[in-house]
Design an enzyme around this catalytic site. Sequence first.
Site, PDB file in Angstrom:
ATOM      1  N   GLY A 109       0.531  -1.274  -0.158  1.00 14.34           N
ATOM      2  CA  GLY A 109      -0.013   0.136   0.222  1.00 14.34           C
ATOM      3  C   GLY A 109       0.931   1.373  -0.060  1.00 14.34           C
ATOM      4  N   HIS A 114       0.335   1.919 -14.000  1.00 14.90           N
ATOM      5  CA  HIS A 114       1.254   0.872 -14.410  1.00 14.90           C
ATOM      6  C   HIS A 114       2.738   1.293 -14.533  1.00 14.90           C
ATOM      7  CE1 HIS A 114       2.078  -2.815 -16.921  1.00 14.90           C
ATOM      8  NE2 HIS A 114       2.729  -2.234 -17.750  1.00 14.90           N
ATOM      9  N   ASN A 172      -6.109   3.079 -12.842  1.00 16.31           N
ATOM     10  CA  ASN A 172      -4.848   2.050 -12.586  1.00 16.31           C
ATOM     11  C   ASN A 172      -3.491   2.883 -12.745  1.00 16.31           C
ATOM     12  OD1 ASN A 172      -4.134  -0.392 -11.943  1.00 16.31           O
ATOM     13  ND2 ASN A 172      -3.614  -0.845 -14.211  1.00 16.31           N
ATOM     14  N   ASN A 231       1.342   3.392  -2.611  1.00 16.03           N
ATOM     15  CA  ASN A 231       0.821   4.273  -3.461  1.00 16.03           C
ATOM     16  C   ASN A 231      -0.202   4.798  -2.683  1.00 16.03           C
ATOM     17  OD1 ASN A 231       2.014   4.980  -6.067  1.00 16.03           O
ATOM     18  ND2 ASN A 231       1.871   2.903  -6.111  1.00 16.03           N
ATOM     19  N   MET A 242      -3.794  -6.660  -7.469  1.00 19.82           N
ATOM     20  CA  MET A 242      -3.349  -7.880  -8.430  1.00 19.82           C
ATOM     21  C   MET A 242      -4.477  -8.601  -8.735  1.00 19.82           C
ATOM     22  SD  MET A 242      -0.606  -6.709  -8.281  1.00 19.82           S
ATOM     23  CE  MET A 242       0.463  -7.937  -9.339  1.00 19.82           C
ATOM     24  N   ARG A 243      -5.581  -7.998  -9.115  1.00 15.15           N
ATOM     25  CA  ARG A 243      -6.745  -8.630  -9.583  1.00 15.15           C
ATOM     26  C   ARG A 243      -7.427  -8.083 -10.605  1.00 15.15           C
ATOM     27  NH1 ARG A 243      -8.207 -13.941  -7.726  1.00 15.15           N
ATOM     28  NH2 ARG A 243      -7.379 -14.098  -5.660  1.00 15.15           N
TER      29      ARG A 243
END
Length: 204
Positions: free
Chosen positions: A15, A111, A109, A17, A92-93
């Site tokens: 966690g 990346h 999201n 971020n 991670m889903r």
Amino acid sequence: MSEKLKIGVLLSGSGTNFQAILDEAEKGLPVEVVKVVASRPDAYGIERANAAGIPVLVMNREKYADPEAADAQIVASLQEAGAQYVVMAGYMRKVTPVMLNAFPNRVLNLHPALLPSFKGAHAIADAFHAGVKVTGVTVHFANEDYDKGPIVAQEPVRVGEGDTLETLEANIHQVEHELYPRVLGWLAAGRVSVDAEGKVHLAE
């Protein structure tokens, strides 16, 4: 002063971020985390949420056996908390249409590469081993195509001669911690829009 943007944060691990968003909110970023969803009961992000007094929905592998049912439970929890945007921070889903339809162009999201290059779960290592001289960070809206949603912002990260995979990871994470809260500030100010072709525009 912008009205605070209410967000739900999805996480699976430490966690960092999420913590960066909390830290910037403390400094005046007009964002309020109203709910945290942890995909794993051992995610350290749960401790961060507890310390900040933010309610947490804890999921587990059994609940994800039916991904759409899991997302329906998550969506109900986020909507009940009043979340306007869903922010994936090391989640991670893969999200299903259940969530994407509930929050159209509102699932964000992060990346650790400059999409469309180096998609997937090992983007930093893939870029490093490919020998690129510049990689970076992308913030994009999630859609049904993995790592293909509308790009909101990108920040380059140079790969130096002396960089190792570990130093490159650290540099990318530092940029993530700066870029994600900045984008949330744009959203809070109502500056971000998505056109019919799926291209993101940032108003002055």
